[in-house]
Design a protein around this motif. Structure first.
Motif, mmCIF file in Angstrom:
data_model
loop_
_atom_site.group_PDB
_atom_site.id
_atom_site.type_symbol
_atom_site.label_atom_id
_atom_site.label_comp_id
_atom_site.label_asym_id
_atom_site.label_seq_id
_atom_site.Cartn_x
_atom_site.Cartn_y
_atom_site.Cartn_z
ATOM 1 N N LYS A 4 -51.787 -65.854 -38.488
ATOM 2 C CA LYS A 4 -50.845 -65.792 -37.377
ATOM 3 C C LYS A 4 -51.633 -65.565 -36.101
ATOM 4 C CE LYS A 4 -46.598 -63.965 -37.661
ATOM 5 N NZ LYS A 4 -45.510 -62.973 -37.693
ATOM 6 N N ILE A 5 -51.367 -66.411 -35.124
ATOM 7 C CA ILE A 5 -51.977 -66.278 -33.811
ATOM 8 C C ILE A 5 -50.881 -65.818 -32.858
ATOM 9 C CG2 ILE A 5 -53.051 -67.523 -31.903
ATOM 10 C CD1 ILE A 5 -54.209 -69.435 -34.075
ATOM 11 N N HIS A 6 -51.115 -64.710 -32.208
ATOM 12 C CA HIS A 6 -50.132 -64.152 -31.278
ATOM 13 C C HIS A 6 -50.454 -64.613 -29.858
ATOM 14 C CE1 HIS A 6 -48.400 -61.424 -34.267
ATOM 15 N NE2 HIS A 6 -49.641 -61.353 -34.733
ATOM 16 N N ILE A 7 -49.442 -65.067 -29.168
ATOM 17 C CA ILE A 7 -49.600 -65.448 -27.772
ATOM 18 C C ILE A 7 -49.351 -64.205 -26.932
ATOM 19 C CG2 ILE A 7 -48.725 -66.894 -25.896
ATOM 20 C CD1 ILE A 7 -50.302 -68.379 -28.164
ATOM 21 N N LYS A 8 -50.308 -63.890 -26.060
ATOM 22 C CA LYS A 8 -50.185 -62.668 -25.269
ATOM 23 C C LYS A 8 -49.751 -62.935 -23.834
ATOM 24 C CE LYS A 8 -55.012 -62.465 -23.912
ATOM 25 N NZ LYS A 8 -56.191 -61.661 -23.758
ATOM 26 N N GLU A 9 -50.064 -64.120 -23.307
ATOM 27 C CA GLU A 9 -49.719 -64.450 -21.924
ATOM 28 C C GLU A 9 -49.384 -65.924 -21.816
ATOM 29 O OE1 GLU A 9 -52.735 -63.336 -19.117
ATOM 30 O OE2 GLU A 9 -53.054 -61.404 -20.089
ATOM 31 N N ALA A 10 -48.681 -66.264 -20.743
ATOM 32 C CA ALA A 10 -48.350 -67.661 -20.466
ATOM 33 C C ALA A 10 -48.449 -67.887 -18.967
ATOM 34 C CB ALA A 10 -46.954 -67.974 -20.969
ATOM 35 N N SER A 11 -48.735 -69.131 -18.601
ATOM 36 C CA SER A 11 -48.782 -69.489 -17.187
ATOM 37 C C SER A 11 -48.462 -70.975 -17.055
ATOM 38 C CB SER A 11 -50.144 -69.178 -16.577
ATOM 39 O OG SER A 11 -51.155 -69.896 -17.235
ATOM 40 N N ILE A 12 -48.016 -71.333 -15.854
ATOM 41 C CA ILE A 12 -47.747 -72.734 -15.542
ATOM 42 C C ILE A 12 -48.839 -73.195 -14.571
ATOM 43 C CG2 ILE A 12 -46.136 -74.372 -14.490
ATOM 44 C CD1 ILE A 12 -44.842 -73.171 -16.911
#
Length: 125
Positions: A4-12
């Protein structure tokens, strides 16, 4: 054993949704399975990728759902971006839209999860 890979941040950036994992991601050997699942126990969505006939779960927590909403509204492609690797989560927007329709008003996902999903994603379509 599933990874399982957890996404910690997102950006556009440049009309793309970039998801930053909590660990180094080497995406060269993976195949996007174009499938999104609900993980109501962990208040997340799961995107499936595969490597050598083994699935890896990309966990998309509630903290980045507003970015997923933008990707739906704008039909942005979605990528995992780590160091110099950029891996596209093909079909995620379409699959997520279908799953959101199924979750809407459906208590099988648990009331807390359903309410959170409806609050965040109501304005996305």
């Amino acid at each position: 054993m599933r990874t399982k890979i957890h996404i910690k941040e997102a950006s556009i950036r440049n009309n793309e949704l970039l998801l930053q994992p909590d660990e180094i991601f080497e995406g060269s050997n993976y195949i996007a399975k174009e499938q999104v699942l609900a993980d109501s126990d962990h208040q997340a969505f799961i995107y499936l990728i595969e490597e050598n006939d083994e699935y890896t779960y990309i966990s998309l927590p509630e903290s980045i759902w507003s970015f997923l909403c933008i990707a739906i509204k704008e039909n942005y492609p979605v990528f995992i971006a780590s160091e110099e690797t950029k891996f596209e989560l093909n079909g995620i927007v379409e699959e997520l839209i279908d799953l959101l329709e199924n979750i809407k008003g459906n208590s099988n996902y648990g009331e807390a999860f359903t309410v959170k999903v409806e609050q965040v994603f109501t304005e996305c379509r």
